[in-house]
Motif scaffolding. Structure first.
Motif, PDB file in Angstrom:
ATOM      1  N   HIS A  86       0.816  -1.217   0.000  1.00  0.00           N
ATOM      2  CA  HIS A  86       0.000   0.000   0.000  1.00  0.00           C
ATOM      3  C   HIS A  86       0.848   1.265   0.000  1.00  0.00           C
ATOM      4  N   SER A  87       2.157   1.133  -0.157  1.00  0.00           N
ATOM      5  CA  SER A  87       3.020   2.289   0.104  1.00  0.00           C
ATOM      6  C   SER A  87       3.133   3.277  -1.055  1.00  0.00           C
ATOM      7  N   GLN A  88       2.324   3.135  -2.082  1.00  0.00           N
ATOM      8  CA  GLN A  88       2.290   4.135  -3.166  1.00  0.00           C
ATOM      9  C   GLN A  88       3.648   4.305  -3.837  1.00  0.00           C
ATOM     10  N   ALA A  89       4.376   3.205  -3.992  1.00  0.00           N
ATOM     11  CA  ALA A  89       5.677   3.307  -4.640  1.00  0.00           C
ATOM     12  C   ALA A  89       5.525   3.110  -6.146  1.00  0.00           C
ATOM     13  N   ASP A  90       6.625   3.314  -6.856  1.00  0.00           N
ATOM     14  CA  ASP A  90       6.640   3.055  -8.295  1.00  0.00           C
ATOM     15  C   ASP A  90       7.284   1.709  -8.591  1.00  0.00           C
ATOM     16  N   ILE A  91       8.236   1.342  -7.727  1.00  0.00           N
ATOM     17  CA  ILE A  91       8.958   0.085  -7.923  1.00  0.00           C
ATOM     18  C   ILE A  91       8.839  -0.727  -6.636  1.00  0.00           C
ATOM     19  N   TYR A  92       8.404  -1.974  -6.761  1.00  0.00           N
ATOM     20  CA  TYR A  92       8.296  -2.838  -5.584  1.00  0.00           C
ATOM     21  C   TYR A  92       9.341  -3.948  -5.659  1.00  0.00           C
ATOM     22  N   LEU A  93      10.074  -4.124  -4.589  1.00  0.00           N
ATOM     23  CA  LEU A  93      11.092  -5.172  -4.548  1.00  0.00           C
ATOM     24  C   LEU A  93      10.598  -6.271  -3.624  1.00  0.00           C
ATOM     25  N   ILE A  94      10.390  -7.448  -4.167  1.00  0.00           N
ATOM     26  CA  ILE A  94       9.809  -8.527  -3.373  1.00  0.00           C
ATOM     27  C   ILE A  94      10.796  -9.690  -3.342  1.00  0.00           C
ATOM     28  N   ASP A  95      11.391  -9.875  -2.182  1.00  0.00           N
ATOM     29  CA  ASP A  95      12.510 -10.806  -2.061  1.00  0.00           C
ATOM     30  C   ASP A  95      12.115 -12.012  -1.220  1.00  0.00           C
ATOM     31  N   GLU A  96      11.801 -13.132  -1.886  1.00  0.00           N
ATOM     32  CA  GLU A  96      11.642 -14.421  -1.185  1.00  0.00           C
ATOM     33  C   GLU A  96      10.560 -14.446  -0.125  1.00  0.00           C
ATOM     34  N   ILE A  97       9.583 -13.575  -0.186  1.00  0.00           N
ATOM     35  CA  ILE A  97       8.778 -13.447   1.018  1.00  0.00           C
ATOM     36  C   ILE A  97       7.431 -14.136   0.905  1.00  0.00           C
ATOM     37  N   ILE A  98       6.928 -14.250  -0.310  1.00  0.00           N
ATOM     38  CA  ILE A  98       5.558 -14.731  -0.486  1.00  0.00           C
ATOM     39  C   ILE A  98       5.395 -16.165  -0.012  1.00  0.00           C
ATOM     40  N   ALA A  99       6.488 -16.881   0.081  1.00  0.00           N
ATOM     41  CA  ALA A  99       6.423 -18.297   0.417  1.00  0.00           C
ATOM     42  C   ALA A  99       5.905 -18.562   1.827  1.00  0.00           C
ATOM     43  N   VAL A 100       5.983 -17.565   2.712  1.00  0.00           N
ATOM     44  CA  VAL A 100       5.699 -17.825   4.128  1.00  0.00           C
ATOM     45  C   VAL A 100       4.209 -17.911   4.455  1.00  0.00           C
ATOM     46  N   GLY A 101       3.380 -17.190   3.742  1.00  0.00           N
ATOM     47  CA  GLY A 101       1.965 -17.117   4.098  1.00  0.00           C
ATOM     48  C   GLY A 101       1.193 -18.390   3.781  1.00  0.00           C
ATOM     49  N   ASP A 102      -0.041 -18.476   4.258  1.00  0.00           N
ATOM     50  CA  ASP A 102      -0.866 -19.635   3.913  1.00  0.00           C
ATOM     51  C   ASP A 102      -1.424 -19.462   2.497  1.00  0.00           C
ATOM     52  N   GLU A 103      -2.080 -20.511   2.004  1.00  0.00           N
ATOM     53  CA  GLU A 103      -2.540 -20.514   0.610  1.00  0.00           C
ATOM     54  C   GLU A 103      -3.458 -19.332   0.308  1.00  0.00           C
ATOM     55  N   ASP A 104      -4.386 -19.081   1.220  1.00  0.00           N
ATOM     56  CA  ASP A 104      -5.347 -18.006   1.014  1.00  0.00           C
ATOM     57  C   ASP A 104      -4.671 -16.662   0.836  1.00  0.00           C
ATOM     58  N   PHE A 105      -3.752 -16.400   1.760  1.00  0.00           N
ATOM     59  CA  PHE A 105      -3.089 -15.106   1.733  1.00  0.00           C
ATOM     60  C   PHE A 105      -2.191 -14.998   0.505  1.00  0.00           C
ATOM     61  N   LYS A 106      -1.581 -16.091   0.151  1.00  0.00           N
ATOM     62  CA  LYS A 106      -0.716 -16.124  -1.030  1.00  0.00           C
ATOM     63  C   LYS A 106      -1.516 -15.722  -2.275  1.00  0.00           C
ATOM     64  N   ARG A 107      -2.718 -16.329  -2.374  1.00  0.00           N
ATOM     65  CA  ARG A 107      -3.591 -15.996  -3.516  1.00  0.00           C
ATOM     66  C   ARG A 107      -3.920 -14.510  -3.510  1.00  0.00           C
ATOM     67  N   LYS A 108      -4.206 -14.002  -2.326  1.00  0.00           N
ATOM     68  CA  LYS A 108      -4.555 -12.591  -2.183  1.00  0.00           C
ATOM     69  C   LYS A 108      -3.392 -11.694  -2.614  1.00  0.00           C
ATOM     70  N   CYS A 109      -2.192 -12.099  -2.218  1.00  0.00           N
ATOM     71  CA  CYS A 109      -1.000 -11.328  -2.580  1.00  0.00           C
ATOM     72  C   CYS A 109      -0.795 -11.331  -4.088  1.00  0.00           C
ATOM     73  N   LEU A 110      -0.992 -12.501  -4.684  1.00  0.00           N
ATOM     74  CA  LEU A 110      -0.811 -12.588  -6.132  1.00  0.00           C
ATOM     75  C   LEU A 110      -1.814 -11.687  -6.837  1.00  0.00           C
ATOM     76  N   ALA A 111      -3.061 -11.700  -6.334  1.00  0.00           N
ATOM     77  CA  ALA A 111      -4.089 -10.835  -6.929  1.00  0.00           C
ATOM     78  C   ALA A 111      -3.678  -9.375  -6.801  1.00  0.00           C
ATOM     79  N   LYS A 112      -3.149  -9.022  -5.625  1.00  0.00           N
ATOM     80  CA  LYS A 112      -2.747  -7.645  -5.386  1.00  0.00           C
ATOM     81  C   LYS A 112      -1.588  -7.255  -6.309  1.00  0.00           C
ATOM     82  N   MET A 113      -0.673  -8.197  -6.492  1.00  0.00           N
ATOM     83  CA  MET A 113       0.470  -7.896  -7.371  1.00  0.00           C
ATOM     84  C   MET A 113       0.007  -7.716  -8.811  1.00  0.00           C
TER      85      MET A 113
END
Lengths: 261, 240
Positions: free
Chosen positions: B171-198
């Motif tokens: 939500h930080s209103q950036a132009d470039i997002y750096l996502i390093d190895e992090i999505i793996a930690v959440g549960d399936e539901d949240f992972k799906r949500k993150c992918l949708a957000k991305m």
């Protein structure tokens, strides 16, 4: 270059405010006595020194009541001490952040100094209370405390910036600082007055900015005399040059913080 | 989307690191270099190249994945883009506000509550205080940890922690997002949500840079994958 840096700091001032607020909340979050810790340190040392020099080694330190004399030295010293204690490890404590994201690194030491400064102000109010208790009149020249405090901040920030950035490269600084500060305490006229010092040792007033500050605080508070303008201005110029050099040093060292921390 | 103007440009980037524990020389050298106007660009015995001759152009709106074995230089590239470290040789251009997703322990203070940490983390990511206040509800809603938001984060599970960290960064209103190895930690539901957000960020024309060892996830998200090996780009793969 210096001006661009200052602009950068002003642009990110919200982050500095958040960092200062964070330091405060972290410190007082689980502390029952909360803000009282700000005054416990100078107050407890004042009591110990008063006890020692009244009952253990009865000594004539000055014409003032001993608590007043000691507290007037402990007040600026405690600010200097806790500023360094906060700021020197501030960068290494946040190594995770420094390795990940760009923000003005200088905010980390500065926020520690800001917290120490609030403590200093609170302890200053207590000082006014002590003066009132001993019925010591506060002369008009007490206003000179303001320029002396500015000088104190100037030197505190300079030393902090210099030492915290070296500490990123060499952890020796963090280890040495406790010993260094203890020695520095005795090289500063907190327990004693410079008037009692043999002439040949008086050079420390010029080498130790804290000695100059404490000596003059006492002169304008208790003797009702103004500070010597030439002397003050030369200290101010020295302090400003020192600050600019420390800042420049910090900026050079900063480029490799993420690599070496 | 790669027809857009470049937002990040690497021109012949070399980055060296030291193996030694103490940096006897580096600080002294840096000070000396100011007066001598020379840069120390050769490798001495205890140094190694973390990146070699990297040339890279990333267009605005592009989603780029970095893939390669440990120590290949993926995270070093992200650090260079984030501006926390500088190349030994070559020039980098990166425009716009950059939001690295902070890993567990980085941007959070364990004694403070989730809500307080949103302010700290948000400010570190370059947001102004009013901006954070406006986004506060959105961030909390997305993280789905409303009931724990006023609890010190040291009591959080790593999943809750991740949810909050991800929610702030995204939500930080950036132009470039750096996502390093992090999505793996959440549960399936949240992972799906993150992918949708991305994906939502992608459609908004934001630039996303991913580092993960999950190749299929990366193929799902990225427009292009950079394969790194032994500090160099071995090849690239466009995803259609």
């Amino acid at each position: 270059m210096l001006l661009a840096e200052l602009k950068d700091i002003i642009r990110c001032k919200d982050l500095l405010l958040i960092f200062i607020w964070k330091e405060f909340s972290v410190r007082y979050n689980q502390a029952v006595f909360g803000i009282a810790w700000a005054i416990i340190q100078p107050l407890s040392f004042m009591l110990v020194f008063t006890f020692i020099f009244t009952y253990v080694i009865p000594t004539h330190v000055s014409n003032l009541p001993r608590p007043v004399f000691f507290y007037s030295g402990l007040l600026p010293w405690t600010f200097f001490l806790s500023s360094l204690n906060y700021s020197v490890p501030s960068l290494t404590n946040h190594h995770n952040l420094i390795k990940k994201i760009k923000f003005p690194r200088i905010f980390l030491p500065l926020s520690g100094i800001a917290v120490a400064f609030v403590d200093f102000l609170i302890a200053g109010i207590i000082f006014a209370g002590i003066l009132f208790f001993y019925k010591i009149p506060i002369p008009l020249t007490a206003l000179f405390c303001v320029p002396l405090t500015i000088l104190l901040i100037l030197f505190t920030v300079s030393f902090s910036l210099l030492l915290c950035s070296i500490n990123v490269y060499y952890r020796d600084v963090g280890l040495a600082i406790a010993t260094l500060l203890r020695l520095w305490f005795f090289a500063t006229p907190i327990l004693y007055s410079l008037d009692n010092l043999p002439e040949r040792f008086k050079i420390i007033t010029f080498l130790n900015p804290l000695a100059y500050i404490i000596k003059n605080l006492r002169i304008c508070l208790f003797l009702g005399k103004p500070i010597n303008v030439t002397e003050y201005l030369s200290m101010l110029i020295a302090g400003t040059i020192f600050l600019i050099m420390s800042f420049a040093f910090f900026k050079i060292a900063e480029r490799k913080f993420a690599d070496v921390i | 989307m790669s027809s857009n103007a470049p937002i990040i440009e690497f021109k012949n980037i070399w980055k060296k690191y030291s193996r030694s524990r103490i940096f006897h020389k580096s600080l002294r050298e840096d000070i000396a270099n100011i007066f001598q106007f020379k840069k120390n660009k050769d490798l001495s015995s205890d140094e190694f190249w973390a990146l070699k001759k990297i040339n890279l152009t990333i267009a605005q709106g592009e989603t780029l994945g970095f893939y390669g074995p440990n120590g290949a230089g993926k995270s070093t590239i992200l650090k260079l883009i984030a501006g926390v470290t500088y190349p030994t040789k070559g020039t980098i251009k990166a425009e716009g506000r950059i939001a690295p997703l902070l890993e567990i322990g980085a941007g959070f203070h364990k004694d403070l509550t989730g809500r307080e940490n949103i302010f700290i983390n948000g400010a570190i990511l370059g947001m102004k205080i009013p901006e954070i206040k406006n986004l506060l509800d959105l961030i909390i809603d997305f993280s789905e940890i409303q009931e724990f938001i006023d609890m010190p984060v040291k009591k959080y599970s790593s999943g809750m922690y991740l949810r909050l960290a991800f929610s702030i960064a995204i939500h930080s209103q950036a132009d470039i997002y750096l996502i390093d190895e992090i999505i793996a930690v959440g549960d399936e539901d949240f992972k799906r949500k993150c992918l949708a957000k991305m994906n939502e960020l992608k459609t908004k024309g934001k630039t996303l840079l991913l580092v993960t060892h999950d190749l299929s996830l990366m193929q799902q998200l990225a427009d292009r994958i950079i394969f790194l090996n032994k500090s160099e780009i071995s090849h690239q793969e466009e995803i259609l």
